[in-house]
Design a protein around this motif. Structure first.
Motif, short mmCIF file in Angstrom:
data_model
loop_
_atom_site.label_atom_id
_atom_site.label_comp_id
_atom_site.label_asym_id
_atom_site.label_seq_id
_atom_site.Cartn_x
_atom_site.Cartn_y
_atom_site.Cartn_z
N SER A 1 81.11 40.82 43.11
CA SER A 1 81.30 40.22 44.43
C SER A 1 82.58 39.38 44.44
CB SER A 1 80.08 39.37 44.81
OG SER A 1 80.13 39.00 46.16
N THR A 2 82.72 38.53 45.44
CA THR A 2 83.98 37.82 45.65
C THR A 2 83.73 36.44 46.23
OG1 THR A 2 86.01 37.81 46.98
CG2 THR A 2 84.15 39.04 47.86
N ASP A 3 84.67 35.52 46.01
CA ASP A 3 84.55 34.20 46.62
C ASP A 3 84.68 34.27 48.14
OD1 ASP A 3 87.24 34.85 46.71
OD2 ASP A 3 87.97 32.93 45.94
N LYS A 4 85.21 35.36 48.65
CA LYS A 4 85.35 35.52 50.10
C LYS A 4 84.00 35.75 50.78
CE LYS A 4 90.13 37.01 49.82
NZ LYS A 4 90.27 36.54 48.43
N ALA A 5 82.94 35.93 49.98
CA ALA A 5 81.59 36.07 50.54
C ALA A 5 80.99 34.72 50.94
CB ALA A 5 80.68 36.77 49.53
N VAL A 6 81.63 33.64 50.57
CA VAL A 6 81.11 32.30 50.87
C VAL A 6 81.63 31.84 52.23
CG1 VAL A 6 81.00 29.92 50.08
CG2 VAL A 6 81.07 31.78 48.40
N ARG A 7 80.69 31.64 53.18
CA ARG A 7 81.02 31.23 54.54
C ARG A 7 82.23 31.99 55.08
NH1 ARG A 7 78.39 26.82 52.40
NH2 ARG A 7 80.06 26.27 50.99
N PRO A 8 82.11 33.30 55.20
CA PRO A 8 83.29 34.11 55.52
C PRO A 8 83.67 34.09 56.99
CG PRO A 8 81.35 35.50 55.31
CD PRO A 8 80.91 34.11 54.96
N PRO A 9 84.96 33.94 57.29
CA PRO A 9 85.43 34.10 58.67
C PRO A 9 85.95 35.52 58.91
CG PRO A 9 87.15 33.09 57.38
CD PRO A 9 86.02 33.37 56.43
N ASN A 10 85.69 36.43 57.97
CA ASN A 10 86.22 37.78 58.07
C ASN A 10 85.14 38.81 57.72
OD1 ASN A 10 86.36 38.16 55.03
ND2 ASN A 10 87.76 36.43 55.29
N ILE A 11 85.37 40.05 58.15
CA ILE A 11 84.40 41.13 57.95
C ILE A 11 84.27 41.48 56.47
CG2 ILE A 11 83.94 43.57 58.42
CD1 ILE A 11 83.37 41.83 60.79
N MET A 12 85.39 41.46 55.75
CA MET A 12 85.31 41.79 54.33
C MET A 12 84.37 40.84 53.59
SD MET A 12 86.08 41.54 50.95
CE MET A 12 87.42 40.42 50.58
N GLY A 13 84.54 39.55 53.80
CA GLY A 13 83.66 38.57 53.16
C GLY A 13 82.22 38.73 53.61
N LYS B 1 91.20 32.43 55.20
CA LYS B 1 90.88 31.01 55.09
C LYS B 1 92.01 30.30 54.37
CE LYS B 1 86.58 30.14 53.72
NZ LYS B 1 85.34 30.24 52.91
N GLN B 2 92.17 29.03 54.71
CA GLN B 2 93.18 28.25 54.00
C GLN B 2 92.70 27.88 52.60
OE1 GLN B 2 94.33 24.26 55.51
NE2 GLN B 2 96.41 25.06 55.59
N PHE B 3 91.42 27.56 52.49
CA PHE B 3 90.85 27.18 51.20
C PHE B 3 89.64 28.07 50.92
CE2 PHE B 3 92.53 23.34 53.26
CZ PHE B 3 93.55 23.03 52.38
N GLU B 4 89.63 28.71 49.75
CA GLU B 4 88.49 29.54 49.37
C GLU B 4 87.44 28.69 48.68
OE1 GLU B 4 88.06 32.37 50.40
OE2 GLU B 4 89.94 33.47 50.60
N GLU B 5 86.18 29.17 48.74
CA GLU B 5 85.06 28.49 48.08
C GLU B 5 84.35 29.50 47.18
OE1 GLU B 5 82.92 25.84 51.22
OE2 GLU B 5 83.74 27.58 52.28
N LEU B 6 83.66 28.97 46.18
CA LEU B 6 82.91 29.84 45.27
C LEU B 6 81.40 29.69 45.44
CD1 LEU B 6 85.04 29.43 42.03
CD2 LEU B 6 84.65 31.56 43.25
N LEU B 7 80.95 28.57 46.00
CA LEU B 7 79.52 28.28 46.08
C LEU B 7 79.05 28.21 47.52
CD1 LEU B 7 79.36 25.45 43.38
CD2 LEU B 7 78.60 27.81 43.10
#
Length: 645
Positions: free
Chosen positions: A411-423, A558-564
């Motif tokens: 998976s990816t950190d982009k899955a955390v509170r995603p503003p995009n379809i990929m996440g 996103k400007q800042f990525e998250e992991l959790l």
């Protein structure tokens, strides 16, 4: 100017060069002969004697024939050395012996000491022009080479210097080493200097590059050295690390870009061999997306753990061909016992995946097949969801039916509170695996979430290097944008180890250290390329070479990525792997939503897709306007029709 005047001589055709050599050597034989006579009798009284000229007339052509038979005219002057001197000495000895024999046999009136004087003079007269031309050629070549300072005067550095002397591109001019015992020493023709003298050394030698030849240095040492080199206007390159050299993946003489792990601010943790091999050794292992950046590195790591079979699942024909050929070459070096099976297919093909998993009795699946480029998935919403979410659902169901023991979703950190379809598609894929994990106890599901991989096809590092090579500008989306970064090798090793820690349904999060500001990373790469970055509108007292341009955050970024997802992450048996207690959705609740989403995809209802994703516990927050290209083009085509009524 002298080198320029000699350029036509160096570029003459070979037959013309041979004729010039013969003419020069003939003149050298005459000159050595006359000089020997003059030195012996100390006058030119010998000139009227016919025997003197008869001896020369016979010796001259026979000597040239002897030199030719000895191979003198086959040798390339610029590469000649001791072998040329050996041939000249032997040829001069034969010529002198011939001269002495003629004198004794025919009483030509030649003093007996003349042949011996002649032999020594002939070696000098014939070797002189050759050595002069060789020196001029090498000096001209040295002016064309890029001057290099070698950092590290150990075995690696000495081997690199010998290799560079044979190459046409680089000229080593000095050593730099941290060891005080070596300072002031002369090694392989180069002086060894302390690191503190680097600024003066770069200026005095006009060096354009510093080559790190310290393969056994720790990552901390390499970073310290790189930090000291950043202010200097020189390119920095390196030779491979000791592990790559020992394993045969690289040789000491290979010159590379600074390794991506040198750009990070932390040291990787050594892998645990037991965790690496737990679900692999002796097993049948499948990697989906095997031709991608992560998938291909997973395959390399898995192959070294000696599985029974390695199945490569990939929908790109060329990517599958490339990774299969590479792995076959690697396997031939490792022993040739592992069966490598390339499977051209898509993870969305349910019957195909059922057949493969069941008939080949797959034990372990690493599911890395995904579309990961945020803007492209934003523009191709339906395909992104079909591949990332429904492809994962197809694989997970097939794994359960076929009795797969371990299933790991990359998976990816982009899955955390995603503003995009990929996440959102990847977060929903996580929910699918978590939900199915609770419905059975045959297959152990786990998910491994991490950030950007430095060497991946979509990473900014190769993009920045291409932009620098093209002369700039280097593009950064936003001045303050930050990302988590990890090397592809470390990420792949941690995925394998996390899989071994799984009990069922966990979301593992890799500890990627502190986030890195992308602007700082861009500046660092520019400086290590020997150039100076600058930003238009800002003051740069020393000027700049490569401009950095801010392009603005793209749709869904996103400007800042998250992991959790939650603030609570628990440690595991590995210091770099955390486990996040994420609440899953029961499958009987998730399944109807998945069916609605599939229907919306089939009908190409983009706004409905966004609404369903927002209703699910994915954390998805839709943008105001969908970026899907078909949706946008359809609206543009509908607008004129409505307006003309």
């Amino acid at each position: 100017m002298l080198y320029r005047n000699l350029e036509p001589l160096f570029s003459l055709p070979l037959p013309v060069k041979q004729a010039v050599k013969l003419a020069v050597d003939a003149a050298a034989i005459v000159l050595a002969y006359m000089a020997a006579l003059f030195l012996r009798v100390e006058s030119f009284a010998f000139l009227p004697l016919p025997g003197i000229w008869i001896a020369l007339a016979i010796t001259l052509p026979l000597s040239l024939v002897a030199f030719s038979r000895l191979g003198l005219y086959r040798a390339v002057i610029r590469f000649s050395g001791l072998e040329m001197l050996r041939i000249l000495s032997l040829g001069a000895a034969l010529s002198a012996a011939l001269l002495l024999g003629l004198t004794l046999a025919f009483s030509l009136g030649l003093p007996r000491s003349v042949p011996f004087i002649y032999a020594f003079l002939l070696i000098g007269v014939m070797s002189g022009p050759r050595l002069l031309l060789r020196t001029l050629f090498l000096q001209r070549q040295a002016l064309q080479k890029s001057r290099v300072i070698i950092y590290g005067a150990g075995a690696g550095g000495r081997q690199v210097v010998m290799s560079l002397h044979q190459a046409a591109d680089y000229l080593p001019v000095a050593f730099v080493d941290d060891d005080p015992a070596l300072h002031g020493r002369h090694i392989n023709g180069l002086d060894v200097h302390p690191p503190a003298s680097l600024p003066d050394l770069v200026r005095n030698t006009r060096a354009k590059m510093v080559l790190l030849a310290i393969p056994s240095a720790s990552l901390t040492q390499r970073k310290r050295i790189l930090s000291s080199l950043e202010p200097l206007k020189v390119r920095v390159k390196t030779i491979p690390g000791m592990m790559d050299i020992v394993s045969g993946r690289a040789s000491v003489s290979e010159i590379q870009q600074v390794a991506p792990d040198d750009l990070l601010e932390r040291d990787p943790v050594p892998a645990d061999p037991q965790l690496l091999s737990a679900n692999i050794t002796g097993c049948t292992v499948m990697v989906t997306g095997a031709g991608g950046s992560i998938g291909s590195e997973l395959c390399r790591q898995i192959l070294r753990q000696r599985p029974h079979r390695l199945l490569l699942v990939e929908q790109s024909e060329f990517a599958l061909y490339a990774i299969e050929r590479e792995l076959q070459t690697l396997e031939a070096k490792l022993g040739g016992e592992v069966a490598i099976i390339p499977l051209l297919t898509s993870v969305q093909h349910e019957s195909r995946m059922n057949t493969i998993l069941s008939r080949l009795e797959v034990d372990t699946v690493f599911h890395a097949a995904a579309y990961k480029h945020v803007p492209l998935v934003e523009q191709n919403v339906v395909e992104g969801l079909r591949n990332n979410t429904f492809g994962t659902l197809t694989m997970a169901r097939a794994a359960i039916r076929s009795g797969v023991k371990t299933f790991t979703l990359v998976s990816t950190d982009k899955a955390v509170r995603p503003p995009n379809i990929m996440g959102a598609s990847k977060r929903l894929a996580e929910l699918v695996c978590q939900s199915l994990a609770c419905t059975q106890n045959t297959t152990t599901f786990s998910m491994v979430r991490f950030g950007n991989v430095l060497e991946s096809s979509g990473s900014v590092v190769p993009l920045f290097r291409r932009q620098i090579a093209a002369g700039g500008p280097v593009t950064v989306t936003d001045r303050e944008v930050t990302r988590y970064f990890m090397t592809i090798t470390e990420a792949s090793e941690l995925v394998l180890q996390a899989s071994a820690l799984a009990k069922g349904g966990e979301v593992f999060v890799l500890d990627m250290g502190e986030p890195v500001r992308v602007l700082d990373l861009a500046k660092r790469i520019i400086r290590l390329s020997g150039l100076k970055p600058f930003i238009a509108g800002e003051e740069h007292p020393e000027g700049g070479d490569i401009e950095i341009v801010f392009t603005g955050l793209r749709h869904g970024e996103k400007q800042f990525e998250e992991l959790l997802v939650s603030a609570d992450a628990r440690p595991t048996g590995h210091p770099r792997i955390l486990s996040e207690p994420v609440m899953s959705v029961p499958w009987d609740e998730l399944e109807p939503a998945m069916e609605r989403l599939l229907e919306a995809c089939a009908a190409y209802e983009i706004t409905r897709i966004a609404r369903i994703l927002a209703e699910l516990p994915t954390g998805y927050t839709a943008q105001a306007e969908p970026a899907d290209l078909i949706w946008q083009l359809s609206r543009e085509l509908e607008s004129p029709a409505t307006g003309t009524g």
